[in-house]
Design a protein around this motif. Structure first.
Motif, PDB file in Angstrom:
ATOM      1  N   GLY A 429       0.391  -1.608  -0.237  1.00  0.00           N
ATOM      2  CA  GLY A 429      -0.162  -0.108  -0.023  1.00  0.00           C
ATOM      3  C   GLY A 429       1.006   1.648   0.158  1.00  0.00           C
ATOM      4  N   VAL A 430       1.996   1.092  -0.239  1.00  0.00           N
ATOM      5  CA  VAL A 430       2.778   2.554  -0.813  1.00  0.00           C
ATOM      6  C   VAL A 430       2.448   2.805  -2.245  1.00  0.00           C
ATOM      7  N   ASP A 431       2.931   4.544  -1.874  1.00  0.00           N
ATOM      8  CA  ASP A 431       2.963   5.270  -3.172  1.00  0.00           C
ATOM      9  C   ASP A 431       4.559   4.684  -3.903  1.00  0.00           C
ATOM     10  N   SER A 432       5.565   4.842  -3.885  1.00  0.00           N
ATOM     11  CA  SER A 432       6.673   3.666  -3.886  1.00  0.00           C
ATOM     12  C   SER A 432       7.845   2.977  -3.076  1.00  0.00           C
ATOM     13  N   LEU A 433       8.200   1.951  -4.040  1.00  0.00           N
ATOM     14  CA  LEU A 433       8.725   1.422  -2.986  1.00  0.00           C
ATOM     15  C   LEU A 433      10.204   1.062  -3.866  1.00  0.00           C
ATOM     16  N   ALA A 434      11.269   1.113  -3.226  1.00  0.00           N
ATOM     17  CA  ALA A 434      13.299   0.760  -3.460  1.00  0.00           C
ATOM     18  C   ALA A 434      13.455   0.048  -2.569  1.00  0.00           C
ATOM     19  N   PHE A 435      14.818  -0.972  -2.923  1.00  0.00           N
ATOM     20  CA  PHE A 435      15.655  -1.889  -1.902  1.00  0.00           C
ATOM     21  C   PHE A 435      17.067  -1.113  -1.932  1.00  0.00           C
ATOM     22  N   ILE A 436      17.635  -1.284  -1.766  1.00  0.00           N
ATOM     23  CA  ILE A 436      19.206  -1.278  -1.992  1.00  0.00           C
ATOM     24  C   ILE A 436      19.334  -2.403  -3.354  1.00  0.00           C
ATOM     25  N   SER A 437      19.991  -1.920  -4.154  1.00  0.00           N
ATOM     26  CA  SER A 437      20.905  -3.214  -4.836  1.00  0.00           C
ATOM     27  C   SER A 437      21.552  -3.937  -4.476  1.00  0.00           C
ATOM     28  N   LEU A 438      22.152  -5.134  -5.237  1.00  0.00           N
ATOM     29  CA  LEU A 438      22.963  -5.735  -4.516  1.00  0.00           C
ATOM     30  C   LEU A 438      24.584  -4.945  -4.130  1.00  0.00           C
ATOM     31  N   ASP A 439      24.950  -4.916  -5.461  1.00  0.00           N
ATOM     32  CA  ASP A 439      26.109  -3.896  -5.531  1.00  0.00           C
ATOM     33  C   ASP A 439      26.073  -2.773  -4.542  1.00  0.00           C
ATOM     34  N   GLY A 440      24.919  -1.809  -4.068  1.00  0.00           N
ATOM     35  CA  GLY A 440      25.253  -1.128  -3.389  1.00  0.00           C
ATOM     36  C   GLY A 440      25.702  -1.482  -2.356  1.00  0.00           C
ATOM     37  N   LEU A 441      24.929  -2.449  -1.671  1.00  0.00           N
ATOM     38  CA  LEU A 441      25.048  -3.271  -0.585  1.00  0.00           C
ATOM     39  C   LEU A 441      26.340  -3.561  -0.548  1.00  0.00           C
ATOM     40  N   TYR A 442      27.136  -3.684  -1.101  1.00  0.00           N
ATOM     41  CA  TYR A 442      28.335  -4.310  -1.000  1.00  0.00           C
ATOM     42  C   TYR A 442      29.713  -3.074  -1.096  1.00  0.00           C
ATOM     43  N   GLN A 443      28.617  -2.045  -1.968  1.00  0.00           N
ATOM     44  CA  GLN A 443      29.654  -0.479  -1.576  1.00  0.00           C
ATOM     45  C   GLN A 443      29.288  -0.134  -0.089  1.00  0.00           C
ATOM     46  N   ALA A 444      28.334  -0.504   0.517  1.00  0.00           N
ATOM     47  CA  ALA A 444      28.249   0.459   1.414  1.00  0.00           C
ATOM     48  C   ALA A 444      28.634  -0.959   2.718  1.00  0.00           C
ATOM     49  N   LEU A 445      29.811  -1.717   2.335  1.00  0.00           N
ATOM     50  CA  LEU A 445      30.607  -2.632   2.957  1.00  0.00           C
ATOM     51  C   LEU A 445      32.175  -2.512   2.241  1.00  0.00           C
ATOM     52  N   GLY A 446      32.579  -1.236   1.976  1.00  0.00           N
ATOM     53  CA  GLY A 446      33.864  -1.378   1.749  1.00  0.00           C
ATOM     54  C   GLY A 446      34.170  -1.669   0.573  1.00  0.00           C
ATOM     55  N   GLU A 447      34.208  -2.344  -1.099  1.00  0.00           N
ATOM     56  CA  GLU A 447      33.202  -3.222  -1.256  1.00  0.00           C
ATOM     57  C   GLU A 447      33.250  -2.054  -2.823  1.00  0.00           C
ATOM     58  N   THR A 448      34.285  -2.722  -3.634  1.00  0.00           N
ATOM     59  CA  THR A 448      33.780  -1.982  -4.797  1.00  0.00           C
ATOM     60  C   THR A 448      32.652  -2.456  -5.416  1.00  0.00           C
ATOM     61  N   LYS A 449      32.431  -3.615  -5.565  1.00  0.00           N
ATOM     62  CA  LYS A 449      31.476  -4.223  -6.102  1.00  0.00           C
ATOM     63  C   LYS A 449      30.821  -5.950  -5.586  1.00  0.00           C
ATOM     64  N   ARG A 450      29.997  -6.197  -5.703  1.00  0.00           N
ATOM     65  CA  ARG A 450      29.845  -8.047  -5.854  1.00  0.00           C
ATOM     66  C   ARG A 450      30.570  -8.670  -6.187  1.00  0.00           C
ATOM     67  N   ASN A 451      31.823  -9.465  -5.666  1.00  0.00           N
ATOM     68  CA  ASN A 451      31.876 -10.087  -6.954  1.00  0.00           C
ATOM     69  C   ASN A 451      31.302 -11.432  -7.181  1.00  0.00           C
ATOM     70  N   LYS A 452      30.501 -11.273  -8.482  1.00  0.00           N
ATOM     71  CA  LYS A 452      30.084 -12.721  -9.057  1.00  0.00           C
ATOM     72  C   LYS A 452      30.655 -14.191  -9.330  1.00  0.00           C
TER      73      LYS A 452
END
Ligand code: AMP
Length: 493
Positions: A429-452
């Motif tokens: 029931g929200v006007d918009s919904l968004a989740f952090i991206s997987l790479d964004g999460l890894y960046q928050a942890l100090g990585e440049t991105k997720r190593n696939k």
């Protein structure tokens, strides 16, 4: 308990998922049990259903296990005075069901040919049922439904003369996630599975060594955080000091990313990283990725608070505690009828109406699992007169169950496994919904991105890429009704 309530033994019955367990160990501290009780108190967020401590003094073991919170379980002087010794381990956990409940409370303890051993486990063994079946066929008699007991039986039958050798021999046969604290007659051992899925940290207080699931358990007793026990490392602490070894085949480290997102206390550190700082980074990244014009940022307390602070800092939008949580509401223990479930959540949260009415609100929470919390919270915020409601989630969509120690529902109950984000927004029931991206999460942890090719963390709940085998779960020979037994085993830890 009121008359309409029905005592439920189903761990999925309340509106929150269960957390995992917390472990603690100490070697060489006068009144080791008191240190352990305090450490467990700091780890209470990891399991509120039961607690236990085992100590050893001159080869004599002493134990106390009880249902309930640490403060209640170890409130009596008599209990604490009975827990003599300078060496102790402890555990906080959630429960399984009915009468079996106390039998599963850890630390488990058993007498072996080579002496008594206590064991406290955080994690989940993914081939426990398969092993248990074989062990029972060989004559083993299990005292609990806990997967941890499998380790005891393997140790009893295993090779080696010392406690360490027996333990390693047993652990070489198990699969899955484990951070163990083990008590012998003259030592404490800490060991993490080769992928290091669950946490375990090493601390020091004067001459005493400590082991704990999180560093907040050291802070409470003024101890120092020395370092994390590494993935696949075993530390053995005795009168000669600390001995480290890596007894298992080497495998890439895959620490649980959800510890940073939700489980751990924000004042804890892992891998020298502050959980609080990571959560704020996640909030900032979320604001960068999914900006929306709004008047106020409101966290869903308590799990959304740190992420919301980061979101507010990055976006410049005012942060307000627009939802207040009642901290004294325990588990509801109520049948999960829709009506009662709604009542349960309303008991926990209330809106701070003046900060919501006529406002464009951004709600921030750490995760959406079944969606129960979000539906209720959004409804409440709308009823308080919000003009717009936007939801921002500090983790990617939870699309897969955890088999490594987090009691998540099956996929058919995970909202993000069943619906697109647009559908979820509608359902919530929200006007918009968004989740952090997987790479964004890894960046928050100090990585440049997720190593696939080789992800730096275990993120199976968001990707379905399980780093450790799911032998029991995938077993085609497991009859359908045995899958329930397996589920029970998994919950039991
Ligand atoms: P749900 O209502 O099922 O969508 O659950 C989402 C809420 O539960 C979020 O507010 C989270 O803070 C919280 N949560 C997420 N994972 C867990 C877990 N494993 N144990 C307890 N609570 C959780």
């Amino acid at each position: 308990m009121t008359s309409f309530c029905h005592v439920s033994t189903n761990p999925f019955d309340d509106d929150k998922l269960r957390e995992e367990c917390g472990v603690f160990g100490v070697f060489g501290a006068h009144t080791a049990a008191a240190h352990t009780a305090l450490g467990l108190h700091a780890l209470q967020h990891r399991g509120q259903e039961a607690a236990g401590i085992v100590t050893v003094d001159n080869g004599q073991f002493h134990a106390h296990r009880a249902l309930g919170l640490v403060g209640d379980a170890f409130a009596s002087n008599e209990v604490m005075q009975g827990l003599v010794g300078d060496i102790a381990i402890g555990h906080v956990r959630y429960s399984t069901s009915g009468d079996t409940i106390l039998r599963n409370v850890q630390p488990l303890f058993a007498e072996f040919a080579f002496g008594g051993v206590g064991i406290a486990h955080n994690g989940n063994l993914t081939n426990a049922y398969t092993l248990k079946k074989v062990l029972i066929e060989r004559g083993a008699i299990f005292q609990s439904t806990s997967d941890t007991e499998v380790i005891f039986h393997l140790m009893a039958l295993g090779a080696g003369k010392t406690l360490e050798q027996r333990l390693v021999d047993a652990l070489n046969q198990v699969e899955g996630a484990y951070s163990l604290v083990v008590l012998g007659s003259d030592r404490v051992i800490g060991v993490r599975d080769p992928a290091g899925v669950r946490p375990l940290v090493l601390g020091k207080l004067g001459d005493a060594y400590l082991l704990a699931s999180e560093t907040c358990a050291f802070d409470i007793i003024g101890a120092q955080y020395v370092r994390d026990v590494a993935a696949g490392e075993m530390v053995s602490i005795d009168a000669n000091g600390i001995h480290s070894s890596f007894p298992f085949d080497k495998s890439p480290s895959r620490f649980c990313i959800f510890e940073y997102i939700y489980f751990a206390r924000p004042d804890s550190l892992f891998e020298d990283k502050s959980v609080y700082a990571v959560r704020k980074n996640i909030g900032k990244q979320l604001a960068r990725e999914s900006h929306v014009d709004a008047d106020v940022i409101v966290p869903v307390p308590d799990s959304g608070v740190t992420g919301a602070l980061g979101y507010a800092e990055q976006s410049g939008i005012t942060f307000e505690l627009g939802i207040i949580r009642n901290h004294y509401v325990g588990r509801t223990f109520i049948e999960p009828t829709d009506h009662i479930r709604h009542l349960g959540v309303k008991l926990k949260h209330n809106t701070n109406k003046a900060y919501i009415k006529d406002k464009r609100v951004i709600l921030v929470d750490d995760s959406i699992v079944r969606g129960t919390t979000s539906v209720k919270i959004v409804d409440m915020v709308r009823q308080a007169g919000a003009k717009e409601v936007h939801m921002r989630i500090a983790s990617p969509p939870t699309t897969h169950s955890c088999f490594y120690g987090v009691d998540t529902p099956s996929r058919d109950k995970l909202m993000a496994a069943q619906h697109s984000i647009a559908e979820m927004a509608k359902l919530i029931g929200v006007d918009s919904l968004a989740f952090i991206s997987l790479d964004g999460l890894y960046q928050a942890l100090g990585e440049t991105k997720r190593n696939k090719e080789m992800p730096q963390y275990c993120d199976a709940c968001f990707t379905g890429e399980y780093p450790l085998p799911l032998t029991d779960h995938n077993s085609t020979t497991l009859p359908k009704n045995k899958k329930n037994v397996l589920k029970e085993l998994m919950r039991a830890r």
